[in-house]
Design a protein around this motif. Structure first.
Motif, mmCIF file in Angstrom:
data_model
loop_
_atom_site.group_PDB
_atom_site.id
_atom_site.type_symbol
_atom_site.label_atom_id
_atom_site.label_comp_id
_atom_site.label_asym_id
_atom_site.label_seq_id
_atom_site.Cartn_x
_atom_site.Cartn_y
_atom_site.Cartn_z
ATOM 1 N N LYS A 9 31.174 31.598 34.208
ATOM 2 C CA LYS A 9 32.156 32.345 34.861
ATOM 3 C C LYS A 9 33.494 31.422 35.057
ATOM 4 N N GLN A 148 41.757 43.223 46.163
ATOM 5 C CA GLN A 148 41.587 41.984 45.185
ATOM 6 C C GLN A 148 41.023 40.724 45.567
ATOM 7 N N LEU A 151 37.602 40.246 44.280
ATOM 8 C CA LEU A 151 37.647 39.668 42.833
ATOM 9 C C LEU A 151 37.543 38.193 42.674
ATOM 10 N N ASP A 154 34.380 36.643 44.056
ATOM 11 C CA ASP A 154 33.325 36.864 43.274
ATOM 12 C C ASP A 154 33.313 36.273 41.837
ATOM 13 N N LYS A 156 35.566 36.794 39.449
ATOM 14 C CA LYS A 156 36.099 37.512 38.588
ATOM 15 C C LYS A 156 37.512 37.904 38.501
ATOM 16 N N LYS A 159 39.754 39.544 35.783
ATOM 17 C CA LYS A 159 39.987 41.230 35.738
ATOM 18 C C LYS A 159 41.458 41.343 36.670
ATOM 19 N N VAL A 207 41.098 49.028 38.474
ATOM 20 C CA VAL A 207 40.020 47.877 38.278
ATOM 21 C C VAL A 207 39.133 47.656 39.367
ATOM 22 N N ILE A 208 39.463 47.704 40.695
ATOM 23 C CA ILE A 208 38.588 47.273 41.572
ATOM 24 C C ILE A 208 37.599 48.449 41.884
ATOM 25 N N LYS A 210 36.577 50.564 39.823
ATOM 26 C CA LYS A 210 35.477 50.606 38.853
ATOM 27 C C LYS A 210 34.363 49.299 38.857
ATOM 28 N N THR A 211 34.780 48.080 39.158
ATOM 29 C CA THR A 211 34.189 47.017 39.164
ATOM 30 C C THR A 211 33.341 46.995 40.558
ATOM 31 N N TYR A 212 33.756 47.590 41.872
ATOM 32 C CA TYR A 212 33.009 47.801 42.736
ATOM 33 C C TYR A 212 32.995 49.254 43.567
#
Length: 513
Positions: A9, A148, A151, A154, A156, A159, A207-208, A210-212
């Motif tokens: 990662k 954010q 992200l 985590d 990420k 993104k 994006v946030i 869709k990710t969570y």
């Protein structure tokens, strides 16, 4: 979460961040030259000063984001969705209140603009408009973009780069074209600054979501959650003082320079700071993605692994930090000359002080990352002392020695607090190991650096830099100089330091697998 997963990662985040970094770096340097050519040093100095004033107001953020990240590590490891939602909700509730404080402070500061910008030869509306559009971007972070942080915790962050940073790159490109080709270029610069701040905020929040998809915040529960998570409030109170120190270091120097000199010197100093901030951003792009991995590692509690990774990170960061510092010292004056002209070059002593400050700020990153992972923010006296030394010494020294004195004041505060206190604090209260272990590691690295520097300066004739008359020759010389320096120092560190050997073996195993 295993070590391999963390490493993978981190590498993905670093690669994406580096890609955006280099694109942004090229645009920033090109756009700054266009800015200077078409709008002049006064407008650029105004923009820099307005940014610094807003950064002072952002101290009201109190370190809420950093405290939230520390608290999210364990819920993410355990996949505790309820706690994640509650922690982000608490953060959003606090950010809303901070936003209104920033708005109120902005109104008060703008009342004093006629006094603050009394020496400015530009219409006063320039100051109000510049500050206003920068304020819009800051407020969006408080009202909408705070999620954010999940992200980042985590691992990420890539993104964030894809969504938010892409919008920022398009903004810079549009501003560049507007300044160069449109009438009233600065007005268009301001319009694009505000417009793309909104576009970037919308893209990031898509994006946030869709990710969570499980992320459901309820800011109305803020007061109840504040009582449920007292550790966050404690860390915020502690981090507030650390933010004061960071503000004093990064923002007040420009204001003090303006007080003693002019917006023109602020702009010249800003050119060098753009380079130094570019170097810092490069190191951040490489290493910041590892901070969440360090936090997860500390949360797991494997003491031997924690110490091993610490020495690895210290070695590779030291290698890269010293290499780029040599490059900044040796190559920057010639880059400035080729980029915007000889009249924007600072003297050698000022450059040496800037490089010394850069070195400390880069090599401190390993210590800071571990302090952050352990949530060790209770040494509130340290940032207060650092800020006091920084401001007072900069003002006093600046009175006698101008820019040199201001930079010397900054350097003095860094040596006392960052170089001396912070390692002791981490090893005693975080790693719970003898400071002697750190001193031995540091000495080995300094010896390798000293030997490498002597060898490289003996091999290279530094006077040959005078033959540089275009970017091709500048790049060629820089590649040879830094390549040789990095190779020799890495070899010496590989022989003498376990951290460098472990890092090389880790990279080799990833390539083979």
């Amino acid at each position: 979460m295993g070590a391999v997963s963390r490493t993978t990662k981190s590498i993905k985040n670093s690669i994406v961040a580096l890609g955006f970094y280099f694109i942004n770096l090229i645009l920033q340097f090109f756009s700054r030259k266009v800015f200077l050519d078409h709008l002049g040093t006064e407008v650029l100095g105004l923009n820099t000063t307005a940014t610094n004033l807003l950064q002072i107001l952002n101290i009201a953020e109190l370190g809420i984001g950093a405290a939230t990240v520390c608290t999210l590590y364990k819920p993410l490891i355990k996949n505790d969705i309820e706690s994640i939602n509650e922690i982000i909700s608490l953060q959003g509730w606090m950010y809303r209140r901070i936003a209104w404080i920033v708005i109120s402070g902005s109104v008060i500061i703008m009342c004093f603009f006629p006094l603050i910008f009394a020496k400015m030869p530009l219409p006063m509306w320039y100051a109000y408009a510049s500050f206003g559009v920068l304020l819009i971007s800051a407020l969006l972070s408080y009202f909408f973009n705070y999620k954010q942080i999940l992200l980042s915790a985590d691992q990420k962050e890539y993104k964030i780069q894809y969504s938010y940073k892409t919008s920022m790159l398009l903004k810079t490109l549009c501003q560049l074209m507007a300044i160069k080709y449109f009438n009233d270029g600065y007005i268009w610069w301001l319009i694009f600054e505000a417009l793309f701040a909104i576009i970037a905020s919308v893209a990031l929040n898509v994006v946030i979501r869709k990710t969570y998809p499980f992320l459901q915040t309820d800011l109305s529960k803020g007061k109840l959650l504040k009582q449920k998570y007292p550790d966050i409030i404690t860390k915020i109170k502690q981090l507030f003082f650390h933010k004061i120190s960071g503000l004093a270091l990064s923002q007040t120097s420009t204001l003090i320079i303006y007080a003693y000199a002019s917006l023109t010197l602020v702009a010249i100093y800003g050119n060098y700071m753009l380079i130094i901030q570019g170097i810092t951003a490069l190191m951040s792009a490489v290493f910041n993605s590892m901070n969440a991995g360090i936090g997860n590692l500390v949360a797991e509690g494997n003491k031997q692994r924690i110490l091993s990774v610490f020495e690895e990170l210290f070695s590779i960061r030291f290698l890269l930090s010293t290499t780029v510092c040599l490059g900044v010292y040796s190559l920057t004056p010639y880059f400035i000359k080729l980029w915007i002209g000889s009249k924007y070059i600072l003297d050698n002593y000022a450059l040496l002080l800037l490089v010394a400050i850069l070195y400390i700020n880069l090599t401190r990153l390993t210590i800071d990352s571990y302090i952050f992972a352990y949530g060790l923010f209770r040494d509130v006296w340290a940032p207060i002392t650092e800020a006091f030394i920084n401001i007072v010494f900069s003002i006093v020294f600046g009175h006698f020695w101008g820019l040199h004195g201001i930079l010397l004041g900054v350097l003095t505060s860094l040596i006392i607090i960052i170089c001396c206190w912070k390692p002791f604090f981490l090893f005693k209260y975080g790693l719970k190991e003898s400071l002697k272990q750190y001193i031995i590691i540091y000495i080995k690295h300094v010896v390798a650096f000293t030997i490498t520097t002597l060898l490289v300066f003996k091999i290279f004739n530094m006077e040959s830099l005078n033959s540089i008359n275009n970017f091709i020759s500048w790049i060629t010389y820089g590649a040879k100089l830094l390549g040789l320096f990095g190779l020799i120092q890495m070899s010496l560190l590989y022989i003498s330091v376990a951290g460098m050997r472990n890092f090389i073996h880790r990279i080799r195993s990833l390539i083979i697998n």
